[in-house]
Design a protein around this motif. Structure first.
Motif, PDB file in Angstrom:
ATOM      1  N   ASN A  57      72.158  74.526  22.905  1.00 34.03           N
ATOM      2  CA  ASN A  57      71.694  75.005  21.597  1.00 34.03           C
ATOM      3  C   ASN A  57      70.183  75.261  21.687  1.00 34.03           C
ATOM      4  N   ASP A 120      66.335  75.892  13.608  1.00 25.37           N
ATOM      5  CA  ASP A 120      66.863  74.641  14.148  1.00 25.37           C
ATOM      6  C   ASP A 120      67.812  74.903  15.315  1.00 25.37           C
ATOM      7  N   MET A 122      68.255  72.355  17.644  1.00 30.80           N
ATOM      8  CA  MET A 122      68.151  71.009  18.227  1.00 30.80           C
ATOM      9  C   MET A 122      69.485  70.560  18.804  1.00 30.80           C
ATOM     10  N   VAL A 152      71.009  77.224  13.933  1.00 28.41           N
ATOM     11  CA  VAL A 152      71.729  78.109  14.825  1.00 28.41           C
ATOM     12  C   VAL A 152      72.997  77.394  15.307  1.00 28.41           C
ATOM     13  N   LEU A 154      75.238  75.391  14.363  1.00 32.40           N
ATOM     14  CA  LEU A 154      75.613  74.339  13.414  1.00 32.40           C
ATOM     15  C   LEU A 154      74.332  73.718  12.876  1.00 32.40           C
ATOM     16  N   PRO A 155      74.355  73.197  11.649  1.00 31.09           N
ATOM     17  CA  PRO A 155      73.212  72.395  11.224  1.00 31.09           C
ATOM     18  C   PRO A 155      73.184  71.179  12.172  1.00 31.09           C
TER      19      PRO A 155
END
Ligand SMILES: NC(=O)C1=CN([C@@H]2O[C@H](COP(=O)(O)OP(=O)(O)OC[C@H]3O[C@@H](n4cnc5c(N)ncnc54)[C@H](O)[C@@H]3O)[C@@H](O)[C@H]2O)[C@@H](O)CC1
Ligand SMILES: [K+]
Length: 495
Positions: A57, A120, A122, A152, A154-155
């Protein structure tokens, strides 16, 4: 469109890489590029901070940061792990990013806070268990900031599948979902973390999806509804569009009978006959003169004759007569049967008979009714909506419409079709009765039951959305408004 878990998404990626030969680094380049384009198009030239985690990610994040800076955006990049923890495809894109003359720092709260937009990247589909430090503390800090958070895929922290959301997860304002929608997007409370979401396409080959995703969970879309909409040919007659029978209403609950029947009439049923308590004939005629009436005390055998579809349940009350009628229909009636509301009690005793039936059976419980059927609680049903609706559909050999936000339609073969229309205006008495009438009428007009049911569910929600988009508050939408507006939404779908 198929809906996937994190594991399934990984299998699609793996197939695309190993069997089709697309380099994973190209998929990552595509993902980052498409995400960056979306950000530039929809958010304009604002100050951006990209937050990068240790997995792939984060790799998407390096591509996004590179593309934004190549387009002269003001971008700061904060990396959460140590540099040597970034491996594989993410490391490859980190090196390209650095070699292109761009730079990053370790995570810094002040840098994040000074940006208008946080991107985001992360954590994505690779999370396991409760969220560890330093991510959980960073999520806490970000939650207090007032910049816009674009996640991006998924949260960060939210799982891709139906499992519970960990204690710490990032609340996004927008989410750009990569490749295929994830199951958690249709599960509560996970859905709330996504904010507004959109699927972005990164060139995953269809073959990779078809060969790997076995779970058969799909989104029933606007196009699906449109493409399967039955034509009403000019030389048709009323018998061509389904003879629908409705068993609904009682002396104390005439409204349920009126709503179910009007919804069936307005949804294009050729002939609609209501079987109800003689005392309420007057009010039914006033509201739906198009329907014919059948007195409940008369012989049921003559009511079922010639009907293509019968729907039973709304406003009958839970009593012996309701149960006996359901049992009679399951055993004696040879057409398509829809069971809703009060008709659903004690269905368990009819499991074997339902399984044996040739013609389809459809049930449309809300989570509370489903909980009663399987002797559980609505909370448990909501946590396992996909699993439970599929299990019951397969066990009884019937179609299950599990109502709620993102109503699910599970088929006897174990497929699940998710609906994504509707709003809080539907969480009101009467809207379920309207849905039952619509499902019955659609079943009479379509050859394929799942297409009929999913399209009815779609149109029910789409009509609520249409009313609310016309500037009418969701609090004030009534079940009757839905029926009145079907003429407009049917017109929109047809054209
Ligand atoms: N080729 C591919 O596989 C592609 C992957 N893509 C991206 O890659 C993502 C999946 O990558 P990964 O599998 O590396 O997963 P993640 O990027 O979600 O990262 C997983 C890492 O997060 C850390 N982690 C896991 N659970 C944690 C927890 N509970 N608390 C704190 N840290 C935790 C671990 O260090 C783990 O290695 C997707 O979401 C998508 O964004 C896209 O770039 C498209 C192509
Ligand atoms: K993320």
């Amino acid at each position: 469109m198929k809906v996937v878990t994190g594991e399934e998404m990984k299998a699609v990626d793996r197939y695309a890489i190993e069997k089709i030969g697309i380099d994973g680094r190209i998929l990552m380049e595509n993902a980052g590029r498409v995400a960056a384009k979306n950000i530039m198009k929809n958010f304009g030239r604002q100050k951006v901070c990209v937050l990068i985690g240790s997995g792939n990610n984060g790799g998407d994040g390096f591509v996004i940061a590179k593309v934004l800076q190549e387009n002269d955006y003001d971008v700061s990049v904060c990396v959460i792990p140590e540099r040597d923890e970034i491996k594989g495809d993410a490391e490859y894109h980190m090196n390209i990013y650095l070699n292109s003359g761009f730079s990053f720092t370790q995570y810094d709260q002040d840098v994040a806070e000074s940006a208008d937009i946080i991107v985001d990247t992360m954590l994505g589909t690779g999370i396991k268990g409760e969220i560890r430090s330093p991510y959980k503390e960073i999520f806490g800090e970000l939650d207090k900031m007032d910049n816009t958070i674009i996640s991006v895929d998924l949260p960060s922290g939210v799982p891709a599948d139906e499992s519970p959301v960990p204690e710490h997860a990032l609340q996004a304002d927008y989410t750009l979902i990569i490749g295929l929608p994830k199951l958690s997007y249709y599960t509560y409370p996970a859905r709330k973390y996504y904010g507004e979401a959109k699927v972005i396409h990164i060139g995953l080959p269809k073959k990779a999806i078809d060969e790997t995703v076995q779970s058969n969970i799909m989104l029933w879309s606007h196009e699906d509804t449109k493409n399967h909409w039955p034509a009403r040919v000019d030389d048709s007659h009323k018998g061509s569009h389904g003879k629908v029978g409705i068993i609904a209403g009682s002396a104390g609950m005439p409204g349920a009978a009126v709503l179910t029947t009007s919804a069936a009439v307005r949804s294009g049923a050729g002939l609609t006959q209501l079987n109800t308590h003689g005392n309420i004939f007057g009010s039914v005629v006033n509201h739906v003169p198009e329907a014919t009436l059948f007195d409940r005390k008369d012989d049921l055998e003559s009511f079922i004759e010639g009907k293509d579809v019968i729907a039973i349940g709304p406003g009958l009350g839970v009593n012996g007569e309701t149960s006996r009628t359901v049992e009679y229909l399951v055993n004696e009636y040879e057409g398509t049967l829809v069971i809703d509301a009060d008709g659903l009690t004690r269905l368990e005793q009819l499991k074997m008979q339902i399984k044996k039936r040739q013609a389809p059976v459809v049930i449309s419980p809300h989570p509370g009714e489903m909980a009663r059927l399987i002797d559980s609680s609505s909370g448990e049903v909501n946590k396992n909506r996909f699993r439970i609706s599929r299990e019951i559909a397969m066990e009884y050999g019937m179609h299950v419409v599990l109502k709620g936000p993102n109503t699910l339609v599970a088929t006897p073969e174990g497929e699940i079709f998710i609906n994504d229309t509707g709003n809080a205006g539907l969480a009101k008495g009467g809207s379920g009765d309207v849905l039952t009438g619509m499902i019955a009428a659609f079943l009479g007009r379509y050859d394929q039951p799942q297409q009929a049911i999913s399209s009815a569910v779609y149109m029910h929600g789409f009509t609520a959305d249409y009313i609310s988009e016309a500037g009418i508050g969701v609090e004030t939408i009534t079940a009757s408004d839905l029926i009145d507006n079907l003429r407009h939404t049917f017109h929109l779908i047809r054209n």
